[in-house]
Motif scaffolding. Structure first.
Motif, short mmCIF file in Angstrom:
data_model
loop_
_atom_site.label_atom_id
_atom_site.label_comp_id
_atom_site.label_asym_id
_atom_site.label_seq_id
_atom_site.Cartn_x
_atom_site.Cartn_y
_atom_site.Cartn_z
N ARG A 1 0.82 -1.22 0.00
CA ARG A 1 0.00 0.00 0.00
C ARG A 1 0.85 1.26 0.00
NH1 ARG A 1 -4.74 -1.47 4.45
NH2 ARG A 1 -6.16 -2.52 2.98
N GLN A 2 2.08 1.16 0.51
CA GLN A 2 2.92 2.36 0.58
C GLN A 2 4.04 2.38 -0.45
OE1 GLN A 2 4.56 2.26 4.52
NE2 GLN A 2 6.21 0.87 3.96
N GLU B 1 5.55 2.59 -3.90
CA GLU B 1 5.07 3.12 -5.18
C GLU B 1 5.97 2.73 -6.34
OE1 GLU B 1 4.34 7.28 -5.10
OE2 GLU B 1 2.72 7.14 -3.61
N GLN B 2 5.33 2.52 -7.48
CA GLN B 2 6.03 2.24 -8.73
C GLN B 2 5.19 2.83 -9.87
OE1 GLN B 2 6.67 -1.91 -9.79
NE2 GLN B 2 8.80 -1.47 -10.21
N GLY C 1 4.47 5.79 -10.18
CA GLY C 1 3.62 6.82 -9.64
C GLY C 1 2.38 6.35 -8.92
N ARG C 2 2.30 5.08 -8.58
CA ARG C 2 1.12 4.56 -7.87
C ARG C 2 1.54 3.41 -6.97
NH1 ARG C 2 -2.40 1.55 -12.54
NH2 ARG C 2 -3.53 0.82 -10.70
N PRO C 3 0.81 3.15 -5.88
CA PRO C 3 1.17 2.03 -5.00
C PRO C 3 1.10 0.71 -5.76
CG PRO C 3 -0.41 3.49 -3.93
CD PRO C 3 -0.34 3.92 -5.37
N ILE C 4 2.05 -0.17 -5.51
CA ILE C 4 2.06 -1.44 -6.23
C ILE C 4 0.87 -2.33 -5.84
CG2 ILE C 4 4.56 -1.39 -6.49
CD1 ILE C 4 4.76 -3.46 -4.26
N SER D 1 -2.06 -1.45 -5.96
CA SER D 1 -3.19 -1.14 -6.84
C SER D 1 -3.15 -1.93 -8.14
CB SER D 1 -3.20 0.36 -7.15
OG SER D 1 -2.05 0.74 -7.89
N PHE D 2 -2.04 -2.61 -8.41
CA PHE D 2 -1.93 -3.40 -9.64
C PHE D 2 -2.75 -4.69 -9.49
CE2 PHE D 2 2.31 -1.18 -9.79
CZ PHE D 2 1.92 -0.25 -10.75
N LYS E 1 -2.97 -7.71 -6.52
CA LYS E 1 -4.22 -7.98 -5.80
C LYS E 1 -4.59 -9.45 -5.88
CE LYS E 1 -6.36 -3.42 -6.47
NZ LYS E 1 -7.50 -2.70 -7.09
#
Length: 425
Positions: free
Chosen positions: A286-287, A289-290, A292-295, A297-298, A302
């Motif tokens: 959750r913290q 990032e890759q 420009g977004r948290p990993i 969220s991929f 998930k």
């Protein structure tokens, strides 16, 4: 069956977790495993004096709390979350139920109160790497695993009114620091070949020990999982006391009953460790990032974590059911009257869930996860170490399949002749 926990059970879980959050962080664990005992003596004293954890599943008549293996499993789940090293497994889960099941009234009165208070620690010593065999978790334990009358193992011979032991036992949990050893030894030669249990007092304490006895040598060994310290014990003409009133006791049956209950406790402990490994991994993705977004969220990440979540939840259900099944029997009496033996199967599922959760944690932490010092490796080593001692997973499941008659069509041990006859038919 009411699947909800009682208020008392929830309180046990809460108090153990609060104490461990204060005194059992990663740095405290690393410091504890490097002590002479292999655990934090101060934390063990707090678990014993404040919470009564060592005597949780022992009768009140012997200084215990009078709960069942269900409550002990809930406490073990919290210990597993923090990988807290302690002599609880070797003393309260393995040795105390054996003394309760087989010991004389004098032995119970002498040994169980100090075990329940935590002042006395104990270890179960079986020859070689036969702990899973002795507990009937991976195969039947009525064979000659304790020595078989040949060279190797531990041999017992009667000398006057007492017994003498000679041999060696490896991979003895907490064997380097225990004040009391319960040793499985072979006796009777070929005519009356059998395995008996003997008491060897090797420490100063409330059990009447007088220091390390003559002929006993204990060496702490390097183990895969540092939080599970093991030792090699050599016995050279050591004076011992028979556990029980005579040599006609059903030792294999008692070991099998204790093994099933111990597997349920171990399963709960592994579930706690797997749940904590998953929590840490979810917090990290959750913290981190890759692009420009948290990993986290991929979608691929998930899916992987969702699979781990399902595995942990399923293992928790199996562990709770095994603890409930073990808790329906009196401590130390084993499963009689058709009781279910599901501890080994629950342990297999829990160890697999822990291995997957720890492995995914290492992968998803990226480069830092592959460093040996990272905490994720401790959880992976716990899964590997427990499989070496009590598994492996495929043998735990094979034993459960044999007992259920999956390959034979009836309950009992697997016999390859039955399959061959069906094929020929």
């Amino acid at each position: 069956m009411d699947a909800r926990f009682t208020a008392e059970q929830e309180e046990i879980r809460r108090t153990v977790r609060e104490l461990l959050l204060k005194r059992c962080g990663p740095e405290e664990v690393r410091a504890a495993v490097r002590t002479e005992e292999g655990y934090d003596a101060g934390l063990w004293a707090a678990l014993s004096d404040q919470l009564g954890l060592p005597g949780l599943a022992l009768p009140e008549a012997y200084g215990g709390v009078g709960c069942s293996m269900t409550e002990l499993a809930l406490a073990a789940e919290e210990l597993g979350r923090g990988l807290a090293p302690s002599p609880l497994l070797s003393g309260s889960v393995l040795v105390a139920p054996l003394i309760l099941a087989l010991g004389t009234e004098q032995q119970r009165a002498e040994l169980l109160p100090p075990l329940a208070s935590g002042r006395l620690t104990a270890a179960l010593a079986v020859p070689g790497g036969a702990l899973s065999t002795a507990l009937a978790l991976t195969c039947d334990n009525r064979g000659a695993w304790s020595g078989g009358g040949r060279a190797g193992g531990v041999q017992a011979r009667r000398l006057g009114d007492g017994w003498r032991l000679y041999g060696e036992a490896g991979q003895v949990l907490d064997g380097h620091s225990a004040g009391l050893l319960v040793v499985a030894a072979h006796t009777g030669g070929y005519a009356r070949s059998r395995t008996l249990l003997f008491l060897v007092r090797v420490g100063r304490g409330d059990a009447g020990g007088a220091g390390v006895g003559a002929g006993v040598m204990r060496v702490r060994q390097t183990s895969v999982d540092e939080t599970r310290p093991v030792a090699r014990i050599e016995l050279r003409d050591v004076r011992a006391e028979l556990l029980g009133a005579d040599d006609a006791a059903d030792v294999p049956g008692a070991l099998a009953g204790v093994g099933d209950a111990a597997a349920a406790v171990l399963a709960a402990e592994a579930v706690g460790a797997a749940d904590r490994a998953l929590e840490r991994t979810v917090a990290y993705v959750r913290q981190r990032e890759q692009f420009g977004r948290p990993i986290g969220s991929f979608q691929a990440v998930k899916h992987r974590l969702a699979d781990v979540y399902v595995a942990v939840r399923a293992a928790r259900s199996a562990a709770y059911y095994a603890a409930w099944a073990a808790g329906t029997e009196s401590p130390g009496e084993g499963h009689r009257g058709g009781g279910e033996r599901v501890g080994g199967l629950a342990l297999a599922q829990a160890l697999e869930a822990l291995r997957v959760a720890a492995g995914e944690g290492i992968q998803l932490h990226g480069g830092i996860g592959f460093t040996w010092e990272h905490e994720a490796h401790s959880y992976f080593k716990r899964a590997a170490g427990d499989e070496l001692l009590f598994g492996p997973v495929h043998r735990l499941r094979g034993r459960a399949a044999d007992a259920a008659g999956v390959f034979t069509g009836r309950s009992g041990e697997f016999d390859g002749r039955d399959v061959r006859e069906e094929v020929r038919g």
